[in-house]
Design a protein around this motif. Structure first.
Motif, short mmCIF file in Angstrom:
data_model
loop_
_atom_site.label_atom_id
_atom_site.label_comp_id
_atom_site.label_asym_id
_atom_site.label_seq_id
_atom_site.Cartn_x
_atom_site.Cartn_y
_atom_site.Cartn_z
N VAL A 250 -1.91 5.66 2.33
CA VAL A 250 -2.85 4.64 2.81
C VAL A 250 -2.38 4.08 4.15
N ARG A 251 -1.08 3.83 4.29
CA ARG A 251 -0.55 3.29 5.54
C ARG A 251 -0.68 4.29 6.69
N SER B 29 2.91 1.15 14.06
CA SER B 29 2.88 -0.19 13.46
C SER B 29 4.29 -0.74 13.25
N ILE C 277 1.51 7.75 14.16
CA ILE C 277 1.01 7.60 12.78
C ILE C 277 2.04 7.92 11.72
N PRO D 257 0.85 -1.20 0.00
CA PRO D 257 0.00 0.00 0.00
C PRO D 257 0.88 1.24 0.00
N LEU E 149 -2.99 6.64 6.89
CA LEU E 149 -4.43 6.67 7.20
C LEU E 149 -4.84 5.45 8.03
N GLU E 150 -4.26 4.30 7.73
CA GLU E 150 -4.55 3.09 8.49
C GLU E 150 -4.05 3.24 9.93
N ALA E 151 -2.86 3.81 10.09
CA ALA E 151 -2.33 4.05 11.44
C ALA E 151 -3.23 5.02 12.20
N GLU E 152 -3.74 6.00 11.50
CA GLU E 152 -4.67 6.97 12.12
C GLU E 152 -5.90 6.26 12.66
N ARG E 153 -6.41 5.30 11.91
CA ARG E 153 -7.59 4.55 12.36
C ARG E 153 -7.30 3.73 13.62
N HIS E 154 -6.05 3.31 13.79
CA HIS E 154 -5.69 2.49 14.94
C HIS E 154 -5.23 3.32 16.15
#
Length: 153
Positions: free
Chosen positions: A28-29, A121, A110, A24, A31-36
């Motif tokens: 995108v990565r 992550s 993030i 990705p 944004l994914e970290a932001e969600r977590h």
């Protein structure tokens, strides 16, 4: 070791059938970290005292941050020049995270689309993130600890 072999075999078989593995993109990565991300992850972090917090934070900073940001947080490292990276100084007066531990922990977790690692992550624990953020704000930026003008003492 077995996992690496399976991963390599999977990558070879994917290219053999005409498909290439595409990780990705960085946005995108992030944004994914932001969600977590959750401020609550830091609620259970307890320190014996600020000296221990800063000391452990310094160790994390030295291992994970110093290469890009430099030993004093100035950002003008040989690594940054060699890789043509624009690394912000953590000690400039107008640095965006200069006065907020919460915002700095968030940024460390993030990462950043421009290249800052996504440490949430990448294996840093909430304790390590908290300690390194504290170290940056309270040791590299000692003015954070100084009393506000006219604020009493």
């Amino acid at each position: 070791m077995r996992f690496r072999m399976l991963l390599a075999a999977g990558a070879l078989s994917a290219t053999a059938c005409g498909h290439e593995f595409e990780p990705p993109d960085r946005k995108v990565r992030v944004l994914e970290a932001e969600r977590h991300y959750s401020d609550a992850a830091f609620d259970t972090v307890v320190w014996e005292n600020d000296s221990v917090r800063s000391s452990e934070g310094n160790a994390v900073y030295a291992e994970k941050c110093r290469l890009c940001h430099g030993p004093m947080g100035e950002g003008q490292t040989e690594y940054a020049r060699e890789h043509r990276l624009e690394i912000p100084s953590l000690v400039e007066d107008d640095w965006a995270y200069a006065s907020s531990l919460d915002e700095l922990r968030h940024r460390i977790f993030i990462g950043h689309e421009a290249g800052m690692p996504i440490f949430g992550s990448a294996g840093l624990t909430p304790r390590e993130i908290d300690g390194s953020a504290f170290y940056v704000l309270h040791t590299l930026r000692p003015e954070v600890l100084a009393p506000a003008p006219g604020g009493g003492g």
